[in-house]
Design a protein around this motif. Structure first.
Motif, PDB file in Angstrom:
ATOM      1  N   GLY A 108       0.774  -1.231   0.000  1.00 44.76           N
ATOM      2  CA  GLY A 108       0.000   0.000   0.000  1.00 44.76           C
ATOM      3  C   GLY A 108       0.808   1.284   0.000  1.00 44.76           C
ATOM      4  N   TYR A 109       2.109   1.197  -0.205  1.00 46.12           N
ATOM      5  CA  TYR A 109       2.907   2.421  -0.139  1.00 46.12           C
ATOM      6  C   TYR A 109       2.485   3.452  -1.182  1.00 46.12           C
ATOM      7  CZ  TYR A 109       6.667   5.721   0.379  1.00 46.12           C
ATOM      8  OH  TYR A 109       7.357   6.882   0.583  1.00 46.12           O
ATOM      9  N   SER A 110       2.128   3.008  -2.368  1.00 48.41           N
ATOM     10  CA  SER A 110       1.816   3.945  -3.454  1.00 48.41           C
ATOM     11  C   SER A 110       0.339   4.341  -3.518  1.00 48.41           C
ATOM     12  CB  SER A 110       2.233   3.341  -4.791  1.00 48.41           C
ATOM     13  OG  SER A 110       1.482   2.165  -5.036  1.00 48.41           O
ATOM     14  N   ARG A 111      -0.468   3.794  -2.614  1.00 43.38           N
ATOM     15  CA  ARG A 111      -1.899   4.095  -2.615  1.00 43.38           C
ATOM     16  C   ARG A 111      -2.125   5.602  -2.562  1.00 43.38           C
ATOM     17  NH1 ARG A 111      -3.701   0.811   1.672  1.00 43.38           N
ATOM     18  NH2 ARG A 111      -3.250  -0.907   0.283  1.00 43.38           N
ATOM     19  N   LYS A 112      -2.968   6.089  -3.440  1.00 45.98           N
ATOM     20  CA  LYS A 112      -3.339   7.509  -3.532  1.00 45.98           C
ATOM     21  C   LYS A 112      -2.164   8.407  -3.912  1.00 45.98           C
ATOM     22  CE  LYS A 112      -7.153   7.055  -0.302  1.00 45.98           C
ATOM     23  NZ  LYS A 112      -7.770   7.501   0.933  1.00 45.98           N
ATOM     24  N   ALA A 113      -1.153   7.855  -4.567  1.00 43.99           N
ATOM     25  CA  ALA A 113      -0.004   8.656  -5.005  1.00 43.99           C
ATOM     26  C   ALA A 113      -0.001   8.752  -6.524  1.00 43.99           C
ATOM     27  CB  ALA A 113       1.295   8.012  -4.533  1.00 43.99           C
ATOM     28  N   ASN A 114       0.481   9.867  -7.051  1.00 42.93           N
ATOM     29  CA  ASN A 114       0.653  10.015  -8.496  1.00 42.93           C
ATOM     30  C   ASN A 114       1.956   9.391  -8.971  1.00 42.93           C
ATOM     31  OD1 ASN A 114      -1.762  11.437  -8.957  1.00 42.93           O
ATOM     32  ND2 ASN A 114      -0.819  13.312  -8.195  1.00 42.93           N
ATOM     33  N   GLY A 115       2.863   9.160  -8.061  1.00 44.00           N
ATOM     34  CA  GLY A 115       4.147   8.538  -8.356  1.00 44.00           C
ATOM     35  C   GLY A 115       4.921   8.360  -7.069  1.00 44.00           C
ATOM     36  N   TYR A 116       6.052   7.719  -7.155  1.00 44.61           N
ATOM     37  CA  TYR A 116       6.843   7.487  -5.954  1.00 44.61           C
ATOM     38  C   TYR A 116       8.283   7.188  -6.346  1.00 44.61           C
ATOM     39  CZ  TYR A 116       5.311   2.819  -7.345  1.00 44.61           C
ATOM     40  OH  TYR A 116       5.005   1.701  -8.067  1.00 44.61           O
ATOM     41  N   THR A 117       9.165   7.371  -5.388  1.00 46.61           N
ATOM     42  CA  THR A 117      10.575   7.056  -5.525  1.00 46.61           C
ATOM     43  C   THR A 117      10.922   6.098  -4.398  1.00 46.61           C
ATOM     44  OG1 THR A 117      10.992   9.275  -6.365  1.00 46.61           O
ATOM     45  CG2 THR A 117      12.901   8.025  -5.634  1.00 46.61           C
ATOM     46  N   LEU A 118      11.639   5.037  -4.720  1.00 47.34           N
ATOM     47  CA  LEU A 118      11.952   4.003  -3.737  1.00 47.34           C
ATOM     48  C   LEU A 118      13.440   3.689  -3.714  1.00 47.34           C
ATOM     49  CD1 LEU A 118       9.135   1.503  -4.796  1.00 47.34           C
ATOM     50  CD2 LEU A 118       9.067   3.096  -2.861  1.00 47.34           C
ATOM     51  N   GLY A 119      13.923   3.252  -2.578  1.00 46.82           N
ATOM     52  CA  GLY A 119      15.281   2.764  -2.433  1.00 46.82           C
ATOM     53  C   GLY A 119      15.325   1.709  -1.343  1.00 46.82           C
ATOM     54  N   GLU A 120      16.393   0.920  -1.336  1.00 54.69           N
ATOM     55  CA  GLU A 120      16.501  -0.139  -0.337  1.00 54.69           C
ATOM     56  C   GLU A 120      17.966  -0.446  -0.062  1.00 54.69           C
ATOM     57  OE1 GLU A 120      15.667  -4.488  -1.352  1.00 54.69           O
ATOM     58  OE2 GLU A 120      13.986  -3.984  -0.022  1.00 54.69           O
ATOM     59  N   ASN A 121      18.289  -0.601   1.202  1.00 50.83           N
ATOM     60  CA  ASN A 121      19.603  -1.065   1.632  1.00 50.83           C
ATOM     61  C   ASN A 121      19.438  -2.374   2.382  1.00 50.83           C
ATOM     62  OD1 ASN A 121      20.696   1.296   0.636  1.00 50.83           O
ATOM     63  ND2 ASN A 121      21.169   2.175   2.635  1.00 50.83           N
ATOM     64  N   LEU A 122      20.324  -3.321   2.111  1.00 51.45           N
ATOM     65  CA  LEU A 122      20.345  -4.601   2.806  1.00 51.45           C
ATOM     66  C   LEU A 122      21.703  -4.773   3.472  1.00 51.45           C
ATOM     67  CD1 LEU A 122      19.008  -6.934  -0.061  1.00 51.45           C
ATOM     68  CD2 LEU A 122      17.660  -5.735   1.683  1.00 51.45           C
ATOM     69  N   ALA A 123      21.716  -5.458   4.596  1.00 52.93           N
ATOM     70  CA  ALA A 123      22.981  -5.818   5.242  1.00 52.93           C
ATOM     71  C   ALA A 123      22.734  -6.986   6.176  1.00 52.93           C
ATOM     72  CB  ALA A 123      23.547  -4.643   6.025  1.00 52.93           C
ATOM     73  N   TYR A 124      23.781  -7.783   6.396  1.00 52.03           N
ATOM     74  CA  TYR A 124      23.719  -8.768   7.474  1.00 52.03           C
ATOM     75  C   TYR A 124      25.101  -8.932   8.052  1.00 52.03           C
ATOM     76  CZ  TYR A 124      25.622 -12.838   4.855  1.00 52.03           C
ATOM     77  OH  TYR A 124      26.410 -13.710   4.160  1.00 52.03           O
ATOM     78  N   SER A 125      25.118  -9.356   9.292  1.00 53.95           N
ATOM     79  CA  SER A 125      26.376  -9.560   9.987  1.00 53.95           C
ATOM     80  C   SER A 125      26.167 -10.599  11.067  1.00 53.95           C
ATOM     81  CB  SER A 125      26.861  -8.248  10.617  1.00 53.95           C
ATOM     82  OG  SER A 125      28.096  -8.438  11.257  1.00 53.95           O
ATOM     83  N   SER A 126      27.225 -11.303  11.359  1.00 54.62           N
ATOM     84  CA  SER A 126      27.191 -12.232  12.478  1.00 54.62           C
ATOM     85  C   SER A 126      27.214 -11.446  13.779  1.00 54.62           C
ATOM     86  CB  SER A 126      28.409 -13.163  12.442  1.00 54.62           C
ATOM     87  OG  SER A 126      28.399 -13.928  11.263  1.00 54.62           O
ATOM     88  N   ASN A 127      26.543 -11.973  14.784  1.00 52.59           N
ATOM     89  CA  ASN A 127      26.644 -11.371  16.112  1.00 52.59           C
ATOM     90  C   ASN A 127      28.044 -11.628  16.624  1.00 52.59           C
ATOM     91  OD1 ASN A 127      24.106 -10.271  16.371  1.00 52.59           O
ATOM     92  ND2 ASN A 127      23.192 -12.192  17.025  1.00 52.59           N
ATOM     93  N   PRO A 128      28.690 -10.724  17.329  1.00 52.27           N
ATOM     94  CA  PRO A 128      28.172  -9.506  17.917  1.00 52.27           C
ATOM     95  C   PRO A 128      28.297  -8.278  17.022  1.00 52.27           C
ATOM     96  CG  PRO A 128      30.351  -9.877  18.758  1.00 52.27           C
ATOM     97  CD  PRO A 128      30.047 -11.010  17.807  1.00 52.27           C
ATOM     98  N   GLY A 129      28.698  -8.427  15.768  1.00 54.20           N
ATOM     99  CA  GLY A 129      28.878  -7.276  14.888  1.00 54.20           C
ATOM    100  C   GLY A 129      27.615  -6.743  14.268  1.00 54.20           C
TER     101      GLY A 129
END
Length: 190
Positions: A108-129
């Motif tokens: 539902g992010y774009s609901r009632k929008a004429n347009g949108y801009t999106l981005g995404e960052n991913l990361a993973y690390s072993s604990n404790p880092g």
């Protein structure tokens, strides 16, 4: 990337760039829990909040406005984190899975929008880092991730994190042991 015997990864290609879509019709300068390595569900929620705070801190250091939390982006981020665990991959899209924009807009992010801009960052690390501070530092050291964090056009964000035993799920996480996976999504609706 390897770092002092622990395995950490941050994806720097694929959809760290922005998708522009126009439809057809502990505390670190006020960021509590910045050094928390989450061990349970309550701590995961605290780590998500701390990560959002640290992202906003990076923006404010550069005289930019902070990003507001968005519930729909959070649902999408959580879905992506869980999908990566369920299918043992680390990427913005699994083979045969929904597209980057498709999975964000399905919540539902774009609901009632004429347009949108999106981005995404991913990361993973072993604990404790796998602390929020470590995640944001990895992103700030990567040009594509840094660009998402500092993109002036973004107004909203959400962070989801999950804890898993990488050895138990295998795939891209095999040999990683206990890991925390973070998904940070950014957006603007207009």
């Amino acid at each position: 990337m390897a770092n002092s015997g622990r395995r950490a990864a941050a994806l720097t290609v694929c959809l760290t760039a922005v998708a522009l879509i126009a439809p057809s019709s502990s505390s670190a300068a006020g960021c509590a829990n910045a050094d928390l390595s989450p061990q349970n569900a309550d701590e995961v929620a605290q780590a998500e909040t701390a990560t959002r705070c640290l992202v906003n801190r990076e923006r404010r250091k550069r005289h930019m406005r902070g990003l507001r939390f968005n519930r729909n982006l959070h649902k999408s981020s959580q879905w992506q984190a869980n999908d990566m665990v369920e299918h043992a991959y680390f990427d913005h899209q699994r083979s045969g899975g929904p597209s980057f924009a498709g999975r964000i807009t399905r919540f539902g992010y774009s609901r009632k929008a004429n347009g949108y801009t999106l981005g995404e960052n991913l990361a993973y690390s072993s604990n404790p880092g796998a602390t929020p501070r470590e995640m944001v530092a990895m992103w700030m050291d990567s040009p594509g991730h840094r660009a998402n964090i500092l993109r002036r056009g973004f107004r909203e964000q959400a962070v989801a994190a999950v804890l898993v035993d990488g050895d138990a799920i295998g795939g891209d996480y095999d040999g990683a042991g206990p890991v925390a996976i973070y998904v940070n999504q950014f957006g603007t609706r207009y």
